[in-house]
Design a protein around this motif. Structure first.
Motif, PDB file in Angstrom:
ATOM      1  N   GLY A  95       0.818  -1.210   0.000  1.00  0.00           N
ATOM      2  CA  GLY A  95       0.000   0.000   0.000  1.00  0.00           C
ATOM      3  C   GLY A  95       0.851   1.258   0.000  1.00  0.00           C
ATOM      4  N   LEU A  96       1.927   1.235   0.779  1.00  0.00           N
ATOM      5  CA  LEU A  96       2.831   2.389   0.813  1.00  0.00           C
ATOM      6  C   LEU A  96       3.500   2.617  -0.540  1.00  0.00           C
ATOM      7  N   VAL A  97       3.905   1.543  -1.200  1.00  0.00           N
ATOM      8  CA  VAL A  97       4.517   1.665  -2.531  1.00  0.00           C
ATOM      9  C   VAL A  97       3.519   2.277  -3.508  1.00  0.00           C
ATOM     10  N   ALA A  98       2.297   1.764  -3.511  1.00  0.00           N
ATOM     11  CA  ALA A  98       1.273   2.285  -4.430  1.00  0.00           C
ATOM     12  C   ALA A  98       1.003   3.760  -4.181  1.00  0.00           C
ATOM     13  N   VAL A  99       0.842   4.125  -2.923  1.00  0.00           N
ATOM     14  CA  VAL A  99       0.563   5.526  -2.587  1.00  0.00           C
ATOM     15  C   VAL A  99       1.774   6.407  -2.921  1.00  0.00           C
ATOM     16  N   ALA A 100       2.971   5.942  -2.586  1.00  0.00           N
ATOM     17  CA  ALA A 100       4.180   6.728  -2.860  1.00  0.00           C
ATOM     18  C   ALA A 100       4.330   6.986  -4.358  1.00  0.00           C
ATOM     19  N   LEU A 101       4.082   5.973  -5.175  1.00  0.00           N
ATOM     20  CA  LEU A 101       4.178   6.167  -6.624  1.00  0.00           C
ATOM     21  C   LEU A 101       3.132   7.168  -7.111  1.00  0.00           C
ATOM     22  N   GLY A 102       1.930   7.063  -6.593  1.00  0.00           N
ATOM     23  CA  GLY A 102       0.874   7.994  -6.980  1.00  0.00           C
ATOM     24  C   GLY A 102       1.190   9.418  -6.575  1.00  0.00           C
TER      25      GLY A 102
ATOM     26  N   ALA B 126      -3.719   4.830 -12.145  1.00  0.00           N
ATOM     27  CA  ALA B 126      -4.095   4.125 -10.909  1.00  0.00           C
ATOM     28  C   ALA B 126      -3.670   2.659 -10.961  1.00  0.00           C
ATOM     29  N   LEU B 127      -3.849   2.024 -12.112  1.00  0.00           N
ATOM     30  CA  LEU B 127      -3.443   0.622 -12.253  1.00  0.00           C
ATOM     31  C   LEU B 127      -1.932   0.459 -12.131  1.00  0.00           C
ATOM     32  N   GLY B 128      -1.177   1.414 -12.657  1.00  0.00           N
ATOM     33  CA  GLY B 128       0.275   1.351 -12.537  1.00  0.00           C
ATOM     34  C   GLY B 128       0.713   1.381 -11.090  1.00  0.00           C
ATOM     35  N   CYS B 129       0.146   2.271 -10.316  1.00  0.00           N
ATOM     36  CA  CYS B 129       0.463   2.349  -8.885  1.00  0.00           C
ATOM     37  C   CYS B 129       0.029   1.067  -8.173  1.00  0.00           C
ATOM     38  N   PHE B 130      -1.179   0.591  -8.494  1.00  0.00           N
ATOM     39  CA  PHE B 130      -1.696  -0.635  -7.885  1.00  0.00           C
ATOM     40  C   PHE B 130      -0.820  -1.830  -8.240  1.00  0.00           C
ATOM     41  N   PHE B 131      -0.391  -1.929  -9.497  1.00  0.00           N
ATOM     42  CA  PHE B 131       0.453  -3.042  -9.951  1.00  0.00           C
ATOM     43  C   PHE B 131       1.708  -3.151  -9.087  1.00  0.00           C
ATOM     44  N   TYR B 132       2.425  -2.036  -8.941  1.00  0.00           N
ATOM     45  CA  TYR B 132       3.666  -2.099  -8.168  1.00  0.00           C
ATOM     46  C   TYR B 132       3.393  -2.319  -6.684  1.00  0.00           C
ATOM     47  N   GLY B 133       2.285  -1.838  -6.190  1.00  0.00           N
ATOM     48  CA  GLY B 133       1.928  -2.088  -4.800  1.00  0.00           C
ATOM     49  C   GLY B 133       1.618  -3.549  -4.537  1.00  0.00           C
ATOM     50  N   VAL B 134       0.793  -4.145  -5.372  1.00  0.00           N
ATOM     51  CA  VAL B 134       0.424  -5.542  -5.155  1.00  0.00           C
ATOM     52  C   VAL B 134       1.602  -6.464  -5.491  1.00  0.00           C
TER      53      VAL B 134
END
Length: 183
Positions: free
Chosen positions: A23-30, A127-135
């Protein structure tokens, strides 16, 4: 503990750290993608006609390798019958290569374009890009953990695959159907 006693289930608690880190990775990328002033300069074209072609083809390669990931995971989990000691290495290396193919794409997206929310396709893609790296982060951190529920890796792997498929649809598919197939 005798052989008739069952060890207490730990539940999904061991998933907390991988999911929080993802979650932190996804948010940080966003946040970075939105806060960073896009340069507008293409990076790493490596023989492609332009940045969109590079991103479309590398994402297509990653998506094809993701299909190999799903099929090899199904074989490893006994959902399809494939014999041989080559399945596990195929799964590991196709995943590694798929991830490596996404890195220059993500770097270009974040560095050159930033996260954009002005058009629905681009919003979903960002959004999918951020989600991809987060998951993906959550899955990689969950891999070495023992005692996770049996559904953990298939669900996280399925989410990685779904996110990558969505990224392909909102980028490569769009590129090929809008601008044509070109290198």
């Amino acid at each position: 503990m005798t052989h008739t006693q069952v060890a207490p289930a730990r539940g999904a608690a061991p998933l907390l750290v991988p999911l929080l880190a993802g979650g932190l990775v996804a948010v940080a990328l966003g946040v970075y993608g939105r806060a960073h002033a896009p340069t507008g300069f293409a990076v790493g074209l490596a023989g492609f006609s332009g940045p969109l072609a590079m991103k479309a083809w590398l994402t297509t390669g990653a998506a094809l390798l993701a299909v190999v990931q799903v099929l090899s995971a199904m074989a490893l989990w006994g959902r399809i019958t494939v014999t041989g000691s080559w399945v596990a290495p195929l799964h590991r290396w196709s995943g590694r290569l798929a991830f490596v193919l996404t890195v220059p794409v993500a770097f270009h997206c974040l560095y050159s374009l930033g996260a954009q929310y002005d058009a629905p396709r681009v919003l979903v893609h960002s959004a999918l890009g951020c989600f991809f790296y987060g998951v993906f982060t959550a899955k990689m951190l969950a891999l070495p953990k023992r005692g996770l529920p049996g559904w953990t890796l298939p669900v996280l792997g399925g989410l990685v695959f779904t996110a990558l498929a969505g990224l392909w649809l909102t980028s490569s598919f769009w590129f090929f159907t809008t601008l044509g197939v070109r290198f």
